[in-house]
Design an enzyme around this catalytic site. Structure first.
Site, mmCIF file in Angstrom:
data_model
loop_
_atom_site.group_PDB
_atom_site.id
_atom_site.type_symbol
_atom_site.label_atom_id
_atom_site.label_comp_id
_atom_site.label_asym_id
_atom_site.label_seq_id
_atom_site.Cartn_x
_atom_site.Cartn_y
_atom_site.Cartn_z
ATOM 1 N N ASP A 455 0.050 36.198 -1.694
ATOM 2 C CA ASP A 455 0.939 35.169 -1.169
ATOM 3 C C ASP A 455 0.110 34.295 -0.219
ATOM 4 O OD1 ASP A 455 3.305 33.865 -0.348
ATOM 5 O OD2 ASP A 455 3.453 35.186 1.382
ATOM 6 N N PHE A 624 19.276 23.126 4.447
ATOM 7 C CA PHE A 624 18.158 23.085 3.490
ATOM 8 C C PHE A 624 18.378 24.139 2.400
ATOM 9 C CE2 PHE A 624 14.118 24.559 1.871
ATOM 10 C CZ PHE A 624 13.404 23.386 1.661
ATOM 11 N N GLY A 758 5.135 29.542 -2.717
ATOM 12 C CA GLY A 758 6.269 28.646 -2.923
ATOM 13 C C GLY A 758 6.021 27.265 -2.339
ATOM 14 N N ASP A 865 3.780 39.411 2.491
ATOM 15 C CA ASP A 865 4.320 39.814 3.798
ATOM 16 C C ASP A 865 5.808 39.575 3.935
ATOM 17 O OD1 ASP A 865 4.339 37.114 6.070
ATOM 18 O OD2 ASP A 865 4.083 36.946 3.914
#
Length: 1127
Positions: A455, A624, A758, A865
């Site tokens: 990640d 959001f 992402g 994480d």
């Protein structure tokens, strides 16, 4: 890149072409692309693609992959597939799941529920009282090794097959089963106790007669439950009331989604306004809730009060929910329970991780099967040499039992104990403090990793945001020019005494000329000062951040006085938000003079540099979401009554919303190349009529029961047109400590690193460069955004021509590639030195991990994480979690938990290497220990007319596998071929491990040859040298066998440890001491004579000396790569 890769099989058979052409029209007629793409080879040029040349025809993928199912398929594993299918069918029949439905829940009236809902008890146990023993036995005996021993042990109950004492077979098997059952029982009891503790937690339940205490497991749908501060929410509830005056509270969700930031929740307005808590029973109201589902970030429902005139209807969304397993962080809340037990969001999202089996275990399982085959062949040879005389079938089984020591039962015990030892060593390593081994069965996997999938945010970076850049189109401010913004803000809000409003409060001088300018005409160009002021004000207002103040003990326990007299001092304030980016922006506005001092559901207050408080009413807020990639807020300024719609979001989402400009796209690219996370900020002034029209349509859409999300989005989008672009912000996420050297170390070790994030493409690319995931000199191929099969075809062709370049691809393009060209894409991507996948969803991350494992058959390791990395970590062969800012969810779900990314270097290079090398040596040595005694048995039987008589009986066999050789053999877990410093200094040594050369059929055959040679020498030597009595054969051969095993351990060891020396001498001492008690096996008068000593020494020397000479010559003329370094 890889011109030789055959990307699709080409068929020239015209009959097949005609047949498949006819078939495909029906199959692909609904596709958006021409159907012949499915049959087109990926190696075609663009010209060929355009011309659609007819001779490029291939079988459709789906038909190529279809296998013929015949007898061969059935015997080679098809039976397993069929059995599995039958079992699944039975499970479906007996466990028919109840279809989940939407529900109407009456407040405080569980008896009015139309259906029976599941109990609210937590149950994490695997077994119950009745299934424990059968369940554990099934889990053990589904492995070939254990099943084999069970069959052999059971055969000893048949008198004609009995070889020795029953305890020699049942004692080891019973010991292994007892240890396993005890371990499972302890785990099961712990799970039961944890569940009981959770289920017994007491909560206050509101009834008509007042409060009563109920256990968590007794809570039902419809109950009104009171949850205090810092108490766990026991079931999914709708938020009815709170003790906080503003009608909202904070909850901590780190146990649900892994995020450590607090979430703001809002009580239902109708029930919050009731004068007293008891009035909840005086009204007739119900909640309509959608059916239980997985998504923890969305909810649709309605609240209806029937006894009011007219009826009160309120729409419910995610802000009104309190999900189970979250914790109340402020105030006391009352909620009505809507989902319990198995239907809660937290239970629905719990994925039970599959039991991971290491590659080494699978390899040993294959070798065990090979040994079993050898055992059967050896038994048949013995019977054949006998001439198939008499009851040969019974004798065959006797020989199979006699040679059963070829497969040692101690193999599984030794390996499991070894794995526990490696786990203990990892956790005790002072160089990687805080490391936890959560799955003790796969430490060897750390030494076989080929693909590392990581990640970005919080793993490679710190997830600590720092505001770096403000861009206004014509002027840009960086960290060194922030003081200019500060002085401009001071000027804008300088108090002007002559200019006062009707209420007597001074109006900031910076805002009045601004409005005049706007009214005089839109073409007038604003000054830099007014543009900076507007931008900072927008950033300070457009967010979901709440300032939280610690309440001090001096308030005498009166919350009202605390709220009235709120301490707005800077050192007492902390900010809470669901995104660290937003907190960074609000902290920055505070640093330049505009401070957020207070916020509740209906209003927020800012403090200007001059100390004046500006108040704004919050009319609407649009949070959001990952789909919209933006958030908005509509505010009314208290002093002027002006209504303004502010919006901020990702550049891709905002580019079409803001007015035309010529700088946004270019500057977003520039900031992303610097590694900054960008947000576009805009605004739009609304008239009272515009807002009222919008509010009516918005409220109507929110009450809709069907397609509510789409209708609400459509209404909001009607506002998002021609918005005024104010500024572009850049926030930096700093790299973790020592990320660059760690990534370089892993790359040198031959590990290919894929970054799955992402985040947006530009930021991901920049972090890849700054972290040296992609070296400066390396080319980067950015995969063009594609949406159809034709585009994917052309883009893959373009990518195939690139050589040795890193690949950057977005999640959407990846989805298209995997839909049509899965195999081809993975084949090409695997040839890249590094791959970056941006805009990846959690499910896509897991999908990529599974694809790599399937297509390459190499070991994958995933590291992350956050809660969004859990699926990836669980899908990988070896999952590593980092305890980070986003909580502990990834760390708890992982096989190994570390505190910093840099620790992964030592974990793989040192502990991974040692675990794999040691387990390989230990496994093969335990097998050698079994094979040598079987070789001796074969020689013994062949000499004595192929009689199926055991050579050693009773305690000798048990002692051989335990007290005489166990400790020296197990001491191999302390061996190491390379010092830790060398392994880290020369990571290239790791490449050898991934080839699996330490445990292969080649090394296994070498051990087989050694066993046959040594077994033959020991037995023939004893037979040649023994004198009058047969008991001397047993004494000489068994003593020589024990000495040979101890010498072989010494030969195998590469680095001596003091415990190894102790194990060797203590085992020898145990054997010599036990000779005095083994009268039935040894003649004490013979074993104390010189002939016995020289015969044993001679046989042992002949069996071991040649191997020592071969080892010396091999190290001299063909040394392993690591020996050159250690010398």
């Amino acid at each position: 890149m890889a011109d030789s890769i055959p990307l699709n099989p080409v068929r020239k058979n015209s009959k097949l072409i005609t047949y498949y052409n006819a078939a495909r029209h029906s199959r692909y007629s609904l596709e958006d692309e021409p159907s012949n793409l499915d049959e087109m080879p990926l190696m075609m040029s663009e010209e060929g693609f355009e011309n659609d040349e007819s001779d490029y025809q291939t079988l459709p993928r789906a038909r190529v992959n279809r296998r013929q199912r015949g007898l061969g398929w059935f015997l080679c594993g098809g039976w397993r597939v069929l059995c599995g299918s039958c079992f699944d069918c039975l499970v479906r029949v007996f466990r028919r799941k109840k279809t989940l439905k939407a529900r109407t829940v009456w407040l405080g009236c569980p008896e009015k529920c139309e259906e029976k809902y599941p109990k609210n008890g937590i149950k994490n146990q695997k077994y119950n009282v009745f299934t424990f023993v059968p369940g554990v036995l099934y889990q053990q005996f589904k492995f070939f090794l254990n099943l084999y021993f069970l069959v052999v042990a059971c055969s000893q109950f048949v008198p004609s097959l009995k070889i020795g004492y029953l305890y020699t077979y049942w004692a080891p098997l019973g010991f292994v089963m007892a240890v396993t059952m005890a371990r499972e029982a302890v785990d099961e009891v712990r799970r039961y106790q944890r569940d009981k503790e959770m289920n017994s937690q007491l909560y206050s339940k509101l009834t008509v007669r007042g409060k009563i205490q109920v256990k968590s497991s007794d809570i039902q749908v419809g109950d009104l439950i009171i949850v205090e501060k810092n108490q766990r929410i026991p079931a999914d509830m709708i938020f009815m009331r709170t003790s906080e005056k503003n009608g909202s509270c904070f909850i901590r969700t780190d146990q649900l989604d892994g995020e450590t930031d607090w979430k703001l929740k809002v009580a239902v307005g109708c029930t919050q306004r009731l004068p007293a808590v008891g009035d909840l029973f005086s009204i007739s109201a119900y909640v309509y809730a959608q059916k239980p589902q997985l998504d923890i970030h969305s909810f649709e429902g309605n609240f209806t009060r029937e006894d009011a005139d007219p009826q009160v209807h309120e729409s419910l969304n995610i802000e009104n929910t309190l999900w189970a397993s979250t914790v109340v962080a402020s105030g006391t809340v009352i909620g009505v329970v809507i989902y319990t037990g198995k239907e809660t969001r937290s239970v629905l999202n719990t994925s039970f991780a599959k039991n991971k089996v290491g590659l080494l275990d699978l390899e040993l399982n294959r070798l065990t099967k090979a040994l079993f085959l050898a055992q059967v062949v050896l038994s048949i040879v013995m019977i054949a040499l006998q001439g198939f005389v008499g009851p040969w079938f019974r004798n065959l089984f006797r020989f199979i039992v006699l040679f059963s020591y070829i497969i040692p039962i101690s193999l599984r015990v030794n390996l499991d104990m070894g794995k526990s030892a490696y786990g203990w060593m990892i956790m005790k390593d002072e160089n990687i403090p805080g490391t936890v081994v959560r799955t003790s069965t796969i430490p060897e996997e750390l030494g076989r990793v080929v693909y590392l999938l990581t990640d970005k945010t919080g793993t490679l970076t710190q997830n600590e945001m720092i505001f770096k850049r403000l861009h206004l189109g014509t002027v840009s401010y960086g960290t060194d020019t922030m003081d200019e913004i500060q002085s401009l803000m001071v000027q804008s809000y300088a108090p002007v005494t002559s200019q006062t409003s009707t209420s007597g409060t001074s109006v900031p001088s910076g805002t009045t000329p601004l409005r005049k300018t706007q009214q005089s005409g839109p073409k007038v160009r604003k000054s830099v000062s007014s543009r900076v002021h507007e931008a900072v004000k927008a950033i300070a207002l457009c967010h979901n951040v709440t300032p939280v103040y610690e309440t001090h003990a001096s308030v005498n326990g009166e919350p009202e006085s605390a709220e009235a007299d709120q301490d707005f001092s800077d050192d007492n304030r902390t900010y809470q938000a669901s995104s660290p980016d937003e907190v960074a922006l609000v902290r920055w506005t505070e640093s330049v003079g505009l401070t957020l001092v207070n916020r509740d559901l209906a209003s927020l207050q800012l403090r200007t540099p001059s100390g004046q408080i500006l108040s704004f009413y919050i009319l609407q807020i649009f949070p959001f979401t990952s789909e919209s990639k933006r958030m908005g807020i509509i505010l009314r300024e208290e002093s002027t009554g002006d209504i303004t719609f502010y919006m901020k979001g990702a550049d891709v989402a905002m580019a079409s919303i803001v007015q035309y400009n010529d700088w946004l796209e270019e500057e977003c690219g520039n900031m992303a190349r610097e590694g900054l996370r960008t947000l576009v900020v805009s605004k739009k002034s609304l008239s009272e009529e515009q807002y009222q029209d919008f509010e009516n349509r918005y409220n109507q859409a929110k009450l809709s029961l069907h397609d509510r999300g789409l209708k609400v989005a459509a209404v909001v989008e009607s506002l998002e047109r021609e918005m005024e672009l104010l500024c572009l912000t850049g926030v930096e996420d700093q790299l973790q400590a020592d990320v660059r050297p760690t990534l370089e170390l892993l790359r040198n070790a031959g590990i290919k690193i894929w970054m799955l994030t992402g985040d947006k493409l530009e930021t991901a690319t920049c972090i890849a460069k700054s972290s040296h995931l992609v070296s400066r000199s390396q080319d980067i191929h950015v995969f063009r955004p594609i949406s159809s099969r034709g585009e994917a075809h052309l883009e893959l062709n373009a990518f195939r021509r690139k050589h040795d370049c890193a690949l950057v691809i977005s999640g959407d393009s990846l989805e298209v590639c995997l839909s049509y060209y899965e195999h081809e894409f993975v084949e090409l991507a695997c040839q890249c030195p590094a791959v970056v996948c941006c805009r990846c969803s959690p499910t896509q991350k897991a999908q990529i991990v599974r694809l790599l494992a399937q297509h390459t058959s190499n070991r994958t390791c995933a590291i992350g994480d956050g809660g969004n990395d859990v699926s990836m970590i669980q899908a990988a062969h070896c999952g590593i979690g980092i305890e980070g800012k986003e909580g502990k969810q990834a760390s708890l779900a992982a096989d190994f938990s570390i505190t910093q990314f840099k620790h992964i270097g030592r974990l793989l290079m040192v502990h991974g290497r040692n675990s794999y090398k040691r387990s390989a040596a230990l496994g093969q040595f335990v097998m050698h220990r079994g094979m040598i005694i079987s070789a001796m048995q074969a020689v013994f039987s062949s000499v004595f007319f192929f009689a199926s008589v055991p050579l050693y009986q009773g305690f000798l066999m048990v002692g051989y596998a335990t007290i005489y050789t166990m400790f020296p053999v197990f001491s191999l877990v302390l061996d190491q071929d390379v010092k830790p410093e060398m392994a880290l200094l020369y990571p290239e040594l790791y490449k050898d491990l991934t080839k699996g050369r330490s445990l292969s059929f080649k090394t296994f055959l070498i051990w087989v040859l050694i066993s046959v040679y040594q077994g033959g020498i020991l037995m023939y030597g004893a037979l040649v040298l023994f004198e009058s009595e047969f008991v001397h054969v047993v004494a000489i051969s068994f003593t020589a066998l024990i000495l040979t095993e101890l010498l072989m351990v010494a030969l195998t060891i590469r680095t001596w440890h003091w415990l190894m020396v102790v194990a060797e001498f203590s085992s020898l001492g145990c054997y010599l001491a036990s000779l005095a008690f083994l009268n039935e096996y040894f003649d004490l008068s013979f074993i104390t004579t010189w002939p016995f000593l020289w015969k044993v020494s001679a046989i042992t020397l002949v069996s071991c000396l040649p191997l020592y000479i071969i080892k010396y010559l091999k190290r001299k003329f063909s040394p392993p790569s690591y020996s050159k370094l250690s010398s």
